[in-house]
Design a protein around this motif. Structure first.
Motif, mmCIF file in Angstrom:
data_model
loop_
_atom_site.group_PDB
_atom_site.id
_atom_site.type_symbol
_atom_site.label_atom_id
_atom_site.label_comp_id
_atom_site.label_asym_id
_atom_site.label_seq_id
_atom_site.Cartn_x
_atom_site.Cartn_y
_atom_site.Cartn_z
ATOM 1 N N ASP A 135 0.832 -1.137 0.043
ATOM 2 C CA ASP A 135 0.006 -0.243 -0.012
ATOM 3 C C ASP A 135 0.690 1.378 0.018
ATOM 4 N N PRO A 136 1.497 1.465 -1.115
ATOM 5 C CA PRO A 136 1.491 1.017 -2.335
ATOM 6 C C PRO A 136 2.827 0.033 -2.525
ATOM 7 N N VAL A 137 2.970 -0.718 -3.559
ATOM 8 C CA VAL A 137 4.187 -1.488 -3.847
ATOM 9 C C VAL A 137 5.408 -0.333 -4.138
ATOM 10 N N THR A 138 6.578 -0.684 -3.692
ATOM 11 C CA THR A 138 7.427 0.164 -3.797
ATOM 12 C C THR A 138 8.869 -0.585 -4.617
ATOM 13 N N TYR A 139 9.858 0.180 -4.997
ATOM 14 C CA TYR A 139 10.933 -0.659 -5.678
ATOM 15 C C TYR A 139 11.370 -1.785 -4.883
ATOM 16 N N GLY A 140 11.383 -1.598 -3.415
ATOM 17 C CA GLY A 140 11.883 -2.490 -2.525
ATOM 18 C C GLY A 140 10.957 -3.940 -2.794
ATOM 19 N N HIS A 141 9.658 -3.793 -2.919
ATOM 20 C CA HIS A 141 8.847 -4.988 -3.149
ATOM 21 C C HIS A 141 9.089 -5.772 -4.541
ATOM 22 N N VAL A 142 9.503 -4.597 -5.547
ATOM 23 C CA VAL A 142 9.643 -4.935 -7.137
ATOM 24 C C VAL A 142 10.936 -6.030 -6.997
ATOM 25 N N ASP A 143 12.074 -5.499 -6.281
ATOM 26 C CA ASP A 143 13.039 -6.158 -5.967
ATOM 27 C C ASP A 143 13.102 -7.389 -5.678
ATOM 28 N N VAL A 144 12.065 -7.767 -4.445
ATOM 29 C CA VAL A 144 11.947 -8.911 -3.788
ATOM 30 C C VAL A 144 11.280 -9.926 -4.908
ATOM 31 N N ALA A 145 10.302 -9.447 -5.426
ATOM 32 C CA ALA A 145 9.441 -9.982 -6.473
ATOM 33 C C ALA A 145 10.258 -10.674 -7.776
ATOM 34 N N LYS A 146 11.224 -9.724 -8.072
ATOM 35 C CA LYS A 146 12.115 -10.177 -9.261
ATOM 36 C C LYS A 146 12.996 -11.320 -9.011
ATOM 37 N N ARG A 147 13.583 -10.957 -7.600
ATOM 38 C CA ARG A 147 14.362 -12.225 -7.268
ATOM 39 C C ARG A 147 13.531 -13.611 -7.081
ATOM 40 N N ALA A 148 12.455 -13.389 -6.526
ATOM 41 C CA ALA A 148 11.626 -14.535 -6.316
ATOM 42 C C ALA A 148 11.337 -15.338 -7.720
ATOM 43 N N ALA A 149 10.839 -14.591 -8.822
ATOM 44 C CA ALA A 149 10.670 -14.790 -10.210
ATOM 45 C C ALA A 149 12.000 -15.579 -10.518
ATOM 46 N N GLN A 150 13.047 -15.473 -10.310
ATOM 47 C CA GLN A 150 14.185 -16.067 -10.851
ATOM 48 C C GLN A 150 14.562 -17.521 -9.917
ATOM 49 N N LEU A 151 13.832 -17.645 -9.052
ATOM 50 C CA LEU A 151 14.250 -18.642 -8.064
ATOM 51 C C LEU A 151 13.024 -19.783 -8.385
ATOM 52 N N PHE A 152 11.811 -19.161 -8.578
ATOM 53 C CA PHE A 152 10.366 -20.166 -8.917
ATOM 54 C C PHE A 152 9.896 -20.029 -10.185
ATOM 55 N N ASP A 153 9.165 -20.953 -10.752
ATOM 56 C CA ASP A 153 8.616 -21.118 -11.857
ATOM 57 C C ASP A 153 7.593 -20.030 -12.160
ATOM 58 N N ARG A 154 6.716 -20.116 -10.933
ATOM 59 C CA ARG A 154 5.575 -19.121 -10.882
ATOM 60 C C ARG A 154 5.298 -18.422 -9.794
ATOM 61 N N VAL A 155 5.154 -17.068 -9.549
ATOM 62 C CA VAL A 155 4.956 -16.353 -8.335
ATOM 63 C C VAL A 155 3.902 -15.695 -8.386
ATOM 64 N N ILE A 156 3.178 -15.906 -7.372
ATOM 65 C CA ILE A 156 1.799 -15.050 -7.296
ATOM 66 C C ILE A 156 1.765 -14.027 -6.274
ATOM 67 N N ILE A 157 1.903 -12.949 -6.498
ATOM 68 C CA ILE A 157 2.026 -11.599 -5.462
ATOM 69 C C ILE A 157 0.698 -11.668 -4.864
ATOM 70 N N CYS A 158 0.271 -11.779 -3.622
ATOM 71 C CA CYS A 158 -0.790 -11.679 -3.294
ATOM 72 C C CYS A 158 -1.086 -10.503 -2.261
ATOM 73 N N VAL A 159 -2.354 -9.786 -2.712
ATOM 74 C CA VAL A 159 -2.537 -8.544 -2.173
ATOM 75 C C VAL A 159 -3.430 -8.772 -0.965
ATOM 76 N N ALA A 160 -3.040 -8.855 0.238
ATOM 77 C CA ALA A 160 -3.852 -9.046 1.261
ATOM 78 C C ALA A 160 -4.843 -7.781 1.589
ATOM 79 N N VAL A 161 -6.055 -8.142 1.511
ATOM 80 C CA VAL A 161 -7.514 -7.288 1.703
ATOM 81 C C VAL A 161 -8.104 -7.115 3.165
ATOM 82 N N ASN A 162 -7.654 -7.971 4.031
ATOM 83 C CA ASN A 162 -8.548 -8.026 5.254
ATOM 84 C C ASN A 162 -7.135 -8.079 6.456
ATOM 85 N N THR A 163 -6.247 -7.227 6.402
ATOM 86 C CA THR A 163 -5.404 -7.263 7.375
ATOM 87 C C THR A 163 -5.817 -6.075 8.429
ATOM 88 N N LEU A 164 -5.207 -5.806 9.336
ATOM 89 C CA LEU A 164 -5.462 -4.835 10.426
ATOM 90 C C LEU A 164 -5.302 -3.560 10.045
#
Ligand code: COA
Length: 174
Positions: free
Chosen positions: A18-47
Motif C-alpha cells: 500500500d503501495p508497491v515500492t521498488y523494494g517489493h519489486v526487487d524481492v518479487a524479481k528475485r523470487a521470479a528467478q528462483l520459482f517457476d511461478r510467483v503469485i503476488i497476493c495482496v492482503a485485503v483483510n489485514t488490520l
C-alpha cells in the motif's frame, strides 16, 4: 548436487503493498528467478487501513511487473496458508530488510508452519539501497508533497499524487 529450491514450483509473495515500492519489486524479481511461478497476493483483510483499494493495489503491482512473465497478481483474504494450498504453492516469499524485521517474520513463518507443515517460508533480501523503505514512509512523503521518485515506479508516484490531490479537494469541500 542437491537443489536447494526445486524447479517446477509455485511461490506466493504476500503483503499489503500500500503501495508497491521498488523494494517489493526487487524481492518479487528475485523470487521470479528462483520459482517457476510467483503469485503476488495482496492482503485485503489485514488490520491495516490501506490508502488504496485492493483493486488499485493489484493494478499498480501488475503495471510494475508487466515485463515479468512468471509473475501473477491477485487479492486474497483469509488465512495465508489456505490461500497457498489453494494455489498449490510450496513456498511463501517474504523480504527481510533488516534485523528489525526478523522477530515479526520469524513469528509469522513459524505460525504458518504450525498451520501447514508443507509450506515453507523463504526469505529474500532486497538490494541494500531499499532496506530502510516501507510503504508508510512513501505515503507520508507523498502526503506532504515530497518527491517519491526514488522509492516507487513512476505510475505509482502519479497515483499517489492524484490520491492526495483528490483527498485535499474533498477536504476543501467540507
Ligand atoms: N521493500 C519495501 N517495503 C517493504 C518490503 C520491501 N522489500 N518488505 C516489506 N516492506 C514493508 C511493507 O511496505 C510494510 O510497510 P508498512 O507497514 O509501512 O505498510 C511492512 O514492510 C510490512 O508489511 P508487509 O510486507 O506488507 O506485510 P504485512 O505485515 O502488512 O502483511 C501478511 C502480512 C498480509 C502477509 C499477513 O498479515 C498475513 O498473512 N495475513 C493473512 C492472515 C494470516 O494468515 N495470518 C496468519 C499469519 S501469521
Amino acid at each position: 548436487m542437491s537443489k536447494l529450491i526445486p524447479s517446477g514450483k509455485t511461490a506466493i509473495y504476500p503483503g499489503t503493498f500500500d503501495p508497491v515500492t521498488y523494494g517489493h519489486v526487487d524481492v518479487a524479481k528475485r523470487a521470479a528467478q528462483l520459482f517457476d511461478r510467483v503469485i503476488i497476493c495482496v492482503a485485503v483483510n489485514t488490520l491495516k487501513t490501506p490508502l488504496f483499494s485492493g483493486k488499485e493495489r493489484v493494478d499498480l503491482i501488475e503495471e510494475a511487473m508487466k515485463d515479468i512473465t512468471n509473475i501473477e497478481v491477485e487479492q486474497f483474504e483469509g488465512l495465508l496458508v489456505d490461500y497457498a494450498l489453494k494455489k498449490k504453492a510450496s513456498a511463501i516469499v517474504r523480504g527481510l530488510r533488516a534485523v528489525s524485521d526478523f522477530e515479526y517474520e520469524f513469528q509469522m513463518a513459524l505460525t504458518n508452519r504450525k498451520l501447514c507443515k508443507d509450506i515453507d517460508t523463504v526469505f529474500l533480501m532486497p538490494h541494500e539501497k531499499y532496506t530502510y523503505l516501507n510503504s508508510t514512509i512513501v505515503r507520508e512523503i507523498a502526503r506532504f508533497g515530497g518527491d517519491v521518485s526514488e522509492f516507487v515506479p513512476p505510475h505509482v508516484k502519479d497515483k499517489l499524487i492524484h490520491k492526495f490531490r483528490d483527498a485535499k479537494t474533498k477536504d476543501g469541500r467540507k
